[in-house]
Enzyme design. Structure first.
Site, PDB file in Angstrom:
ATOM      1  N   LYS A 190      29.237 -63.464 -16.071  1.00 46.97           N
ATOM      2  CA  LYS A 190      29.395 -62.086 -15.592  1.00 46.97           C
ATOM      3  C   LYS A 190      29.522 -62.084 -14.071  1.00 46.97           C
ATOM      4  CE  LYS A 190      27.100 -58.954 -18.854  1.00 46.97           C
ATOM      5  NZ  LYS A 190      26.143 -57.840 -18.959  1.00 46.97           N
ATOM      6  N   LYS A 197      25.941 -66.316 -17.196  1.00 51.89           N
ATOM      7  CA  LYS A 197      26.299 -65.461 -18.345  1.00 51.89           C
ATOM      8  C   LYS A 197      27.794 -65.145 -18.341  1.00 51.89           C
ATOM      9  CE  LYS A 197      23.077 -62.077 -17.642  1.00 51.89           C
ATOM     10  NZ  LYS A 197      22.416 -60.770 -17.888  1.00 51.89           N
TER      11      LYS A 197
HETATM   12  N1  C2G Z   1      22.796 -51.175 -23.172  1.00 53.67           N
HETATM   13  C1  C2G Z   1      22.759 -50.117 -24.082  1.00 53.67           C
HETATM   14  N2  C2G Z   1      23.882 -49.395 -24.310  1.00 53.67           N
HETATM   15  C2  C2G Z   1      25.029 -49.685 -23.646  1.00 53.67           C
HETATM   16  C3  C2G Z   1      25.065 -50.741 -22.710  1.00 53.67           C
HETATM   17  C4  C2G Z   1      23.922 -51.481 -22.483  1.00 53.67           C
HETATM   18  O1  C2G Z   1      21.713 -49.840 -24.704  1.00 53.67           O
HETATM   19  N3  C2G Z   1      26.137 -48.925 -23.908  1.00 53.67           N
HETATM   20  C5  C2G Z   1      21.564 -51.953 -22.963  1.00 53.67           C
HETATM   21  C6  C2G Z   1      21.715 -53.433 -23.310  1.00 53.67           C
HETATM   22  O2  C2G Z   1      21.515 -53.644 -24.712  1.00 53.67           O
HETATM   23  C7  C2G Z   1      20.594 -54.055 -22.474  1.00 53.67           C
HETATM   24  C8  C2G Z   1      20.555 -53.135 -21.239  1.00 53.67           C
HETATM   25  O3  C2G Z   1      21.231 -51.922 -21.600  1.00 53.67           O
HETATM   26  O4  C2G Z   1      19.343 -53.964 -23.163  1.00 53.67           O
HETATM   27  C9  C2G Z   1      21.238 -53.749 -20.038  1.00 53.67           C
HETATM   28  O5  C2G Z   1      22.562 -54.085 -20.419  1.00 53.67           O
HETATM   29  P1  C2G Z   1      23.358 -55.178 -19.509  1.00 53.67           P
HETATM   30  O6  C2G Z   1      23.215 -54.806 -18.095  1.00 53.67           O
HETATM   31  O7  C2G Z   1      24.703 -55.363 -20.117  1.00 53.67           O
HETATM   32  O8  C2G Z   1      22.439 -56.458 -19.740  1.00 53.67           O
HETATM   33  P2  C2G Z   1      22.794 -57.811 -20.531  1.00 53.67           P
HETATM   34  O9  C2G Z   1      24.022 -58.410 -19.981  1.00 53.67           O
HETATM   35  O10 C2G Z   1      22.707 -57.513 -21.959  1.00 53.67           O
HETATM   36  O11 C2G Z   1      21.595 -58.739 -19.999  1.00 53.67           O
HETATM   37  O12 C2G Z   1      18.177 -61.940 -20.582  1.00 53.67           O
HETATM   38  C10 C2G Z   1      18.964 -60.966 -21.181  1.00 53.67           C
HETATM   39  C11 C2G Z   1      20.058 -60.455 -20.297  1.00 53.67           C
HETATM   40  O13 C2G Z   1      19.688 -60.366 -18.938  1.00 53.67           O
HETATM   41  C12 C2G Z   1      20.505 -59.076 -20.797  1.00 53.67           C
END
Ligand code: C2G
Length: 132
Positions: A46, A44
């Site tokens: 990341k 990703k």
């Molecule tokens: N999130 C949120 N508000 C934020 C930051 C994140 O609601 N300010 C939510 C994201 O939408 C996600 C969850 O928190 O549903 C986790 O966010 P991340 O750790 O950034 O995950 P992500 O990189 O989106 O990974 O298969 C899908 C991926 O693994 C999702």
């Protein structure tokens, strides 16, 4: 028992993550979090501050989380839904309409919740002067 599943990296656990987990758990009675592994995060683009084991322990300490499983492939979601007998997959709104989640509507409900504005792991790193 209504079983909920969500996916994420959950690095540098912050209020936006907690609010998502809180609202995801409120969709049912049991919340499974599929947590991105290091190798999956590399895919990703990341790089996480905390390793998988630490991010897993932090999530397991959150009252809304019942089980943490590894997410190491984009292709595991349908088998996750079947294996854990999931009724609803919940994600933040930034994933709304993504075909990798929309495909799950044949197997369970898919719910997108508003993201929490003004907070993200990237913003935390930037505000701390860490090259995000
Ligand atoms: N999130 C949120 N508000 C934020 C930051 C994140 O609601 N300010 C939510 C994201 O939408 C996600 C969850 O928190 O549903 C986790 O966010 P991340 O750790 O950034 O995950 P992500 O990189 O989106 O990974 O298969 C899908 C991926 O693994 C999702």
């Amino acid at each position: 028992m209504k079983r909920v599943l969500t996916y994420g990296t959950y690095d540098l656990l912050h209020w936006g993550h907690i609010r998502l987990l809180q609202r995801a758990r409120a969709q049912g009675d049991y919340l499974v979090v599929a947590l991105s592994t290091e190798s999956f995060n590399e895919g990703k683009g990341k790089k996480t501050y905390h390793d998988f084991d630490t991010r897993k322990k932090m999530l397991e300490a959150v009252r809304y989380v019942d089980l943490v499983i590894p997410e190491d492939s984009w292709d595991q979601k349908i088998s996750d839904v079947k294996r854990y007998e999931i009724d609803v997959v919940v994600m933040g709104g930034d994933w709304e309409g993504d075909p990798r989640f929309e495909v799950l509507t044949d197997y369970c409900d898919v719910v997108y919740l508003d993201r929490t504005e003004g907070i993200s792991t990237t913003k935390i790193k930037r505000d701390l002067g860490i090259n995000a």
